[in-house]
Write a protein that holds these residues in place. Structure first.
Motif, PDB file in Angstrom:
ATOM      1  N   THR A 231      32.695  24.509 -14.680  1.00  0.00           N
ATOM      2  CA  THR A 231      33.327  23.384 -13.989  1.00  0.00           C
ATOM      3  C   THR A 231      33.674  23.793 -12.553  1.00  0.00           C
ATOM      4  O   THR A 231      34.025  24.958 -12.290  1.00  0.00           O
ATOM      5  CB  THR A 231      34.588  22.898 -14.761  1.00  0.00           C
TER       6      THR A 231
ATOM      7  N   LYS B 122      27.857  21.506  -9.243  1.00  0.00           N
ATOM      8  CA  LYS B 122      26.699  20.805  -9.847  1.00  0.00           C
ATOM      9  C   LYS B 122      26.543  19.412  -9.236  1.00  0.00           C
ATOM     10  O   LYS B 122      25.476  19.044  -8.750  1.00  0.00           O
ATOM     11  CB  LYS B 122      26.873  20.688 -11.376  1.00  0.00           C
TER      12      LYS B 122
ATOM     13  N   TYR C 133      27.803  18.275  -6.547  1.00  0.00           N
ATOM     14  CA  TYR C 133      27.555  18.391  -5.110  1.00  0.00           C
ATOM     15  C   TYR C 133      26.062  18.634  -4.866  1.00  0.00           C
ATOM     16  O   TYR C 133      25.452  18.041  -3.979  1.00  0.00           O
ATOM     17  CB  TYR C 133      28.396  19.545  -4.540  1.00  0.00           C
TER      18      TYR C 133
ATOM     19  N   SER D  69      36.528  16.067 -11.656  1.00  0.00           N
ATOM     20  CA  SER D  69      35.647  16.775 -12.590  1.00  0.00           C
ATOM     21  C   SER D  69      34.864  15.771 -13.432  1.00  0.00           C
ATOM     22  O   SER D  69      35.420  14.798 -13.955  1.00  0.00           O
ATOM     23  CB  SER D  69      36.495  17.665 -13.489  1.00  0.00           C
ATOM     24  N   SER D  70      33.557  15.999 -13.560  1.00  0.00           N
ATOM     25  CA  SER D  70      32.739  15.110 -14.397  1.00  0.00           C
ATOM     26  C   SER D  70      33.076  15.431 -15.853  1.00  0.00           C
ATOM     27  O   SER D  70      32.981  16.584 -16.264  1.00  0.00           O
ATOM     28  CB  SER D  70      31.257  15.381 -14.156  1.00  0.00           C
TER      29      SER D  70
END
Ligand SMILES: Nc1ncnc2c1ncn2[C@@H]1O[C@H](COP(=O)(O)OP(=O)(O)OP(=O)(O)O)[C@@H](O)[C@H]1O
Length: 560
Positions: free
Chosen positions: A104, A108, A110, A248-249
């Protein structure tokens, strides 16, 4: 066969890591994790880890830690290295996949999506796709169709990011099914597949297909359309602030471009379909680092669970490639998570795949970074088998057309051969007929023998050798027929060969069918029925034909 290509990208230190040491070094295509002295958690007392630099080689190692550094790798450079290859693959009719993997907050999203001011790989690939389409549209008679779908896998449920109306989203998410040829796809929870009529127009010919997927697909005509859909999907994506990342995804997101090219190639339809999966995975996380509780904790557990399965799939595929020589079958646990099932083709299947492993440069993330680098290293051994995806019915048409052309060619060739053979036979027939006519000679079968009928007086030369089948007929023309050898001063009608021959041996004189033998005498003996004649004598023909011996050259001659 094509190995999965692997790139590693390290981002700048973030505000949470300001006090941390940078432990990542990159040189050419290698990434090294230098000695770190960091506390390692565990059940026992806190240990300090730091066992020397670990170096890994990848296809690309991207250092994006410092914008001012001459080695800084920008979003543009990553597109040029990786995105351009994805576009090449798509235009050649291959499936392609790029997925970003890492802990995390390692960068990614970005790298894949980027920011408005610094676009990532997904928008750049879409832009590049439409750029290339418009360039090709000017040149050839190719027709293009581009559709996009965007889904997220949240807590193991598949949700459509472009159609998030509560009424349309089945409770529990869309279900993943598997087509024997096209691979896994998404359908509705109820199990009823809603067919969608799909067509492409190529030079006024409409190619129609039914698509069975309840995941919405959106036809896009240009980058503007994609941009809008991306914005909608990103807004619908589940994100939340955690102790590691402000945005955060909380889900894995798969942006898929369905790209179809159709044209007529030498009057044959030709249609290629490519699927480009662009995947932004959720990051692995430690509950203590993210300080997650409740919903965030459950999300984190699901994210980690599917990433563990992804790791197992990568490991199993890498093992399988190592064992390729021994041809041992390895079980690949694709179905253990929705993510790996949906990415089945991209991992070990029909796709040209790129993995981008994103890492933090900070020493506090040593463990996670090392684990990411090890996974990335494993993934390098995965071998995929990409193939050009032709539409099945178009492929059948093309194959049938090719078969027809082949058979036509064969028929043409055979007809030509038949014509030539017939001509050859006819010519022979006429030649024989003419010979027979010219010589007024007929062959008649009588009993077990053959009778020669000729209206002209003639000699039959029989070889002394009983086994010889050679029989020569000499017609005696009206007037004089000269018999001798090539030593005679005048050319002879019947040439004698062999030893003892004389230049002028004898003459046959034919006067209206009455034939006389005129010997030259001397050392040119002529025997009629075994008796030498020295004066002209009349010869019989037909039943009472004489046996002549013109020693030694025409060994035995009968005049019939
Ligand atoms: N190469 C980079 N250059 C500059 N900033 C970056 C880079 N990579 C990441 N960042 C920044 O770091 C932060 C975290 O990045 P990002 O959200 O992309 O991480 P992530 O791996 O997708 O995290 P998660 O898994 O939690 O979703 C963001 O603020 C992002 O802008």
């Amino acid at each position: 066969m094509a190995s999965v290509r692997v790139a590693v990208r390290v981002r700048p230190l973030n505000k949470r890591e300001k006090k941390s040491k940078v432990i990542v070094r990159m040189k050419d295509n290698t990434t090294s994790l230098v000695q770190a002295k960091v506390p390692v958690r565990g059940d026992g007392p806190v240990r300090v880890q730091g066992d020397g630099a670990k170096t890994f080689a990848y296809d690309f190692s991207y250092d994006s830690t410092d914008r001012k550094s001459p080695d800084f790798v920008s979003q543009k450079k990553i597109f040029q290295d990786l995105g351009v290859d994805v576009l090449h693959a798509a235009f050649q009719g291959f499936n392609a996949c790029v997925f970003a993997y890492g802990q995390t907050s390692s960068g990614k999203s970005y790298t894949m999506m980027g920011e408005a001011a610094d676009k990532g790989l997904i928008p750049r690939i879409c832009e590049g796709l439409f750029c290339e389409i418009s360039a090709r549209n000017e040149g050839d008679a190719m027709s293009f169709r581009t559709e996009v779908s965007y889904l997220e896998i949240y807590n193991e449920h598949v949700l459509d990011l472009l159609n998030k109306r509560p009424s349309s989203a089945p409770k529990g998410g869309l279900r993943v099914r598997e087509h024997p040829v096209d691979g896994p796809y998404v359908e509705s929870k109820k199990g009823c597949i809603t067919p969608v009529l799909w067509f492409t127009v190529v030079e006024s010919v409409v190619i129609v297909r039914w698509l069975c997927s309840d995941l919405s697909r959106h036809v896009v005509q240009g980058y503007g359309d994609v941009g809008e859909l991306m914005a909608t999907g990103n807004a619908n994506r589940t994100t939340a602030s955690t102790g590691m990342n402000d945005a955060s995804s909380r889900s894995h997101a798969i942006f898929t471009i369905h790209f179809t090219q159709a044209r007529f190639d030498s009057e044959l339809p030709c249609e290629m379909l490519s699927k480009i999966h662009l995947v932004d995975l959720a990051g692995s996380e430690r509950a203590d680092a993210t300080r997650a509780t409740g919903t965030r904790l459950k999300e984190g557990a699901n994210i980690n669970k599917s990433l563990v399965t992804l790791g197992s799939v990568i490991s199993a595929l890498a093992d399988m490639s190592d064992k390729q020589a021994t041809k041992k079958q390895t079980f690949i646990p694709y179905r253990d998570s929705v993510l790996t099932w949906l990415l089945k083709d991209s991992l070990g299947g029909n796709s040209k795949t790129i993995m981008i492993a994103t890492i933090s440069p900070a020493d506090v993330n040593y463990g996670e970074t090392l684990s990411t680098l090890r996974y990335a290293s494993r993934a390098k051994s995965i071998v995929n088998s990409p193939t050009v995806n032709e539409d099945a019915s178009v492929k059948v048409i093309r194959e049938l057309q090719e078969e027809i052309a082949r058979l036509r060619g064969l028929l043409d060739q055979t007809s030509q051969e038949v014509l030539e053979l017939t001509k050859e036979w006819t010519n022979k027939w006429w030649e024989t007929e003419n010979i027979l006519k010219e010589e007024i000679l007929a062959l008649r079968k009588e009993g077990s023998g053959v009778v020669l009928d000729s209206q002209l007086p003639h000699l039959i030369g029989i070889d002394k050798d009983l086994l010889s089948t050679g029989v020569i007929i000499y017609h005696l023309k009206e007037g004089r027929t000269l018999v001798g050898s090539d030593e005679a001063s005048d050319p002879q009608d019947i040439a004698l060969l062999g030893p003892g021959r004389r230049g002028e041996h004898c003459v046959f004189e034919n006067r209206s069918g009455a034939v006389s033998l005129i010997p030259h005498g001397g050392d040119a003996p002529c025997l009629v029925n075994g008796v030498e004649v020295t004066r002209p004598c009349q010869l019989n023909q037909g039943e009472g034909a004489e046996r002549l011996t013109l020693t030694p050259c025409i060994p035995n001659g009968n005049i019939i």
